[in-house]
Scaffold this motif. Structure first.
Motif, mmCIF file in Angstrom:
data_model
loop_
_atom_site.group_PDB
_atom_site.id
_atom_site.type_symbol
_atom_site.label_atom_id
_atom_site.label_comp_id
_atom_site.label_asym_id
_atom_site.label_seq_id
_atom_site.Cartn_x
_atom_site.Cartn_y
_atom_site.Cartn_z
ATOM 1 N N GLY A 1 -5.433 6.173 5.355
ATOM 2 C CA GLY A 1 -4.968 6.849 4.150
ATOM 3 C C GLY A 1 -4.083 8.049 4.442
ATOM 4 O O GLY A 1 -3.930 8.928 3.610
ATOM 5 N N LEU A 2 -3.497 8.084 5.634
ATOM 6 C CA LEU A 2 -2.673 9.239 6.008
ATOM 7 C C LEU A 2 -1.198 8.884 6.140
ATOM 8 O O LEU A 2 -0.370 9.719 6.494
ATOM 9 C CB LEU A 2 -3.180 9.846 7.327
ATOM 10 N N GLY A 3 -0.875 7.611 5.885
ATOM 11 C CA GLY A 3 0.529 7.207 5.953
ATOM 12 C C GLY A 3 1.075 7.321 7.358
ATOM 13 O O GLY A 3 0.343 7.186 8.348
ATOM 14 N N ASN A 4 2.382 7.604 7.458
ATOM 15 C CA ASN A 4 3.041 7.636 8.765
ATOM 16 C C ASN A 4 2.467 8.705 9.686
ATOM 17 O O ASN A 4 2.405 8.533 10.908
ATOM 18 C CB ASN A 4 4.551 7.846 8.579
ATOM 19 N N PHE B 1 -3.479 10.936 -3.929
ATOM 20 C CA PHE B 1 -2.961 9.984 -2.952
ATOM 21 C C PHE B 1 -1.604 9.554 -3.482
ATOM 22 O O PHE B 1 -1.466 9.236 -4.664
ATOM 23 C CB PHE B 1 -3.948 8.801 -2.889
ATOM 24 N N GLY C 1 -8.915 9.675 5.167
ATOM 25 C CA GLY C 1 -8.058 10.651 4.501
ATOM 26 C C GLY C 1 -8.103 12.064 5.039
ATOM 27 O O GLY C 1 -7.412 12.938 4.546
ATOM 28 N N ALA D 1 1.325 2.730 -3.495
ATOM 29 C CA ALA D 1 0.115 3.002 -4.273
ATOM 30 C C ALA D 1 -0.182 4.505 -4.344
ATOM 31 O O ALA D 1 0.035 5.237 -3.373
ATOM 32 C CB ALA D 1 -1.076 2.279 -3.655
ATOM 33 N N PRO E 1 0.817 -1.221 0.000
ATOM 34 C CA PRO E 1 0.000 0.000 0.000
ATOM 35 C C PRO E 1 0.852 1.273 0.000
ATOM 36 O O PRO E 1 0.387 2.319 -0.446
ATOM 37 C CB PRO E 1 -0.831 -0.118 1.283
ATOM 38 N N VAL F 1 -5.943 -4.523 2.063
ATOM 39 C CA VAL F 1 -4.508 -4.256 1.941
ATOM 40 C C VAL F 1 -4.163 -2.928 2.629
ATOM 41 O O VAL F 1 -3.116 -2.792 3.265
ATOM 42 C CB VAL F 1 -4.091 -4.202 0.452
ATOM 43 N N PHE F 2 -5.082 -1.961 2.490
ATOM 44 C CA PHE F 2 -4.876 -0.675 3.160
ATOM 45 C C PHE F 2 -5.360 -0.787 4.601
ATOM 46 O O PHE F 2 -6.556 -1.000 4.840
ATOM 47 C CB PHE F 2 -5.634 0.440 2.443
ATOM 48 N N GLY G 1 0.793 5.696 -0.515
ATOM 49 C CA GLY G 1 0.164 5.226 0.714
ATOM 50 C C GLY G 1 -0.415 6.290 1.619
ATOM 51 O O GLY G 1 -0.896 5.975 2.710
ATOM 52 N N ALA G 2 -0.366 7.549 1.202
ATOM 53 C CA ALA G 2 -0.933 8.611 2.057
ATOM 54 C C ALA G 2 -1.559 9.704 1.200
ATOM 55 O O ALA G 2 -1.225 9.845 0.013
ATOM 56 C CB ALA G 2 0.158 9.208 2.944
ATOM 57 N N ARG G 3 -2.448 10.462 1.812
ATOM 58 C CA ARG G 3 -3.030 11.607 1.117
ATOM 59 C C ARG G 3 -1.901 12.463 0.564
ATOM 60 O O ARG G 3 -0.925 12.738 1.261
ATOM 61 C CB ARG G 3 -3.856 12.420 2.124
#
Lengths: 409, 409
Positions: free
Chosen positions: B80-83, A349, B116, A333, A330, B49-50, A352-354
């Motif tokens: 959806g914000l990652g780290n 996106f 997100g 992606a 992810p 997966v996410f 993997g993040a916004r």
């Protein structure tokens, strides 16, 4: 797409469409295509385990590679009736063969409408004299109206091209609307040309074109029991088409364009649809992975409803991608939106993040504007390989529910 | 199902739910469950997966097999914000650990809401003193309201059972509504007991029960990024539960009943849902075949809309079954409808054709009446083996589209 384009009926084909009283409403419901002489023929059919009677019969008859007429009705699918449905269907093709003075095996059949209701073979038999009497080269519109169910518009596309200094005409007619995620063919489709071609050549053309057109669309993820796409070539133009002949590429391209136009028309006129859009998956390890993810995104009811409101709720895109049954990282992606004219491309996106570029109300409004247009594209990028797949999908509206709740009443 | 049943909060658990200002509307949006002493803990999570940040963190922390608190918020999924999402989530568990005077690793996290959007860690940190202050054994309702999004009703189920002459309490709380077709767990679920049990025993219980309860429901076929189901056992009843101890079966049955009740409540309160129903597939060659067909029928938008209008449009049942990717002989397939009380059983489709017993308007009205009740069953029989699978599904209404088109506005 629906601008009034000229229709080029291929030479040697006649069309007819009449009211036979199958539909509850007083509308065209019986159609006939006749080639004046036997034509080469090919077809593809639904992948559903349950096959409607006309599909079972046409599958058998098309093996010979020649056909001369296609009898089609709307208002009743002739599906789910077992052997009784086959007997009923054959009654109609027998009556038509007698009237036309041709062999019954030269008649292909297609039906669309409600599943499981007694097939009105008698009504059809009684209407055949008038149906045949009405046959004429300019009956395309009447025929097209006879195959419509919840379609709101006729779906016709045609081309006239020059090959070897002569005119060749190709005409395509489809009906769509709901229960549409073809895996081999479209709901009902009829392709006719006055080119001369062998059944093998026609098979090859369908095999090359269908996966890139009719098999990439989805309205609601359901695949009907009746999907059929026919291709007839009667040779009336005296121009021979084959892979090793001049004009092959221009013929193939014209047929491809027609199929793509019809497929897009079908999505755009899906039940309750206000907008169609493309879902492109890039960078997948395999074609099959790309297709799985594209279909999952294209079929997510949550995403489709968000799009009906032009809501750039991209969380629903990644959530759908994540349950397609494909393993991927992810954090590799990304998601992009592309406006229909290709001029506005937004990174939503990233890895993997916004995306850092996608913050604030102004950006959301820009995204919402893209989603409000017909034909925008959602791009999902995986960075795990080089394979791609693209689907054509549409939004899901309250109107879809209204149409399908009341379909039989 | 929603009749006022007594709630039995297990001993040694405290609950709290307050308004932290995360949701746009002034409603409970932050919840806390605290076990007065460390509890054995187990959990199952989404197969998407996410993974949302709280899922990533809780997955890591649950490995130790013990936990003491669960901090939950609605209004923001922290997905959806990652780290950045992980850092934000940890800020909140750190603040809570300090306030409670326990190790941060003993705190599990769960979030639900929009994907997100920036996670409001500061708002949550500021609300923690009040959240902790409000903890009390009777705070179950306040907690439950804090985890709701588009849910219209609280979903609580509990049992008090006697084991070895002592009371054992089990309490389950879930939230559902949309994006629900769990493949390993429910949207958000919390199971607590004052029984004493090892983490291994808890794992075993979830492994046995979840596939037969939460993993058999579908609202719209979408699986969220945040699905989490937690099971905590703090031993306050002084009754030890293990497979080889007396009372194992009654404990397991009680937990199963609670999970089934909650799963059914989630479907029945799905977005815009007016009716839930069962899809049972029998006579399949393998469990996996039965499951594929059951899921395809349970997720067909066309069938779900027909059911919203009590339309016995069984063609849509067989059409869905036929595209599940399972090979079977359509002439060996049958469809039955069963009323919720089991008294009315109708043969609709028999061995590949409309049943001879199912003809005429009177029969259709009888079928329509069955479909108008909550909890009826659609049975699809294949006659190709001995395996079965059952799903719980619901109808698809215009209200679903309305809710999901306007979800973020």
């Amino acid at each position: 797409m629906w601008s009034a384009k000229p229709i080029y009926p291929p030479k040697g084909f006649l069309f007819s469409g009449i009211i036979a009283g199958i539909k509850k409403k007083h509308k065209n419901d019986l159609g006939l295509i006749l080639s004046q002489k036997p034509a080469s023929a090919s077809a593809v059919f639904t992948t559903n385990v349950f096959l409607a009677a006309p599909v079972l019969i046409s599958k058998q008859r098309i093996k010979a590679g020649t056909a001369q007429a296609i009898l089609v009705n709307s208002g009743n699918a002739n599906a789910g009736l077992g052997n009784e449905g086959i007997v009923s269907a054959k009654k109609t093709s027998k009556a038509l063969a007698q009237k036309l003075g041709i062999k019954e095996s030269m008649i292909l059949l297609a039906s669309t409408g409600v599943i499981g209701e007694k097939f009105p073979a008698e009504k059809i038999k009684n209407a055949i004299p008038k149906l045949v009497q009405n046959l004429n080269p300019d009956g395309v519109l009447e025929f097209t109206r006879a195959i419509m169910t919840t379609d709101t518009r006729e779906k016709i596309s045609s081309r006239k091209i020059q090959i070897q200094g002569k005119d060749v005409r190709i005409l395509g007619i489809t009906k769509g609307a709901g229960m549409i995620q073809p895996k081999m063919a479209t709901m009902l489709g009829f392709l006719m040309t006055d080119a001369e071609a062998s059944p093998d050549t026609l098979n090859q053309l369908l095999k090359q074109i269908v996966p890139h057109t009719f098999n990439r669309i989805t309205i609601d993820g359901d695949t009907s029991t009746n999907d059929s796409l026919f291709l007839l070539a009667n040779g009336a133009s005296k121009v021979k088409i084959a892979p090793d002949k001049p004009g092959w590429n221009s013929f193939r391209n014209a047929l491809y364009q027609i199929c793509l136009e019809l497929a897009t028309m079908m999505v755009a006129d899906g039940e309750g649809v206000t907008r169609y859009f493309y879902v492109q998956v890039n960078g997948a390890k395999s074609k099959s992975d790309a297709e799985k993810i594209a279909r999952q995104i294209a079929n997510s009811p949550l995403l489709k409803t968000a799009i009906s409101a032009s809501d750039p709720n991209w969380g629903r895109i990644i959530a759908a991608a994540g349950i397609a049954g494909v393993k991927f990282n992810p954090n590799h992606a990304s998601v992009f939106l592309l406006s229909p004219n290709g001029k506005n491309r937004m990174e939503i996106f990233k890895h993997g993040a916004r995306s850092k570029k996608y913050r604030g109300l102004k950006q959301e409004k820009r995204a919402s504007k893209i989603l409000s247009k017909n034909g925008f594209k959602i791009i999902f990028h995986l960075e795990s390989g080089k394979e791609s797949f693209e689907m054509i999908s549409c939004d899901l509206t309250e109107q879809y529910v209204r149409i399908n709740a009341s379909y039989r009443t």
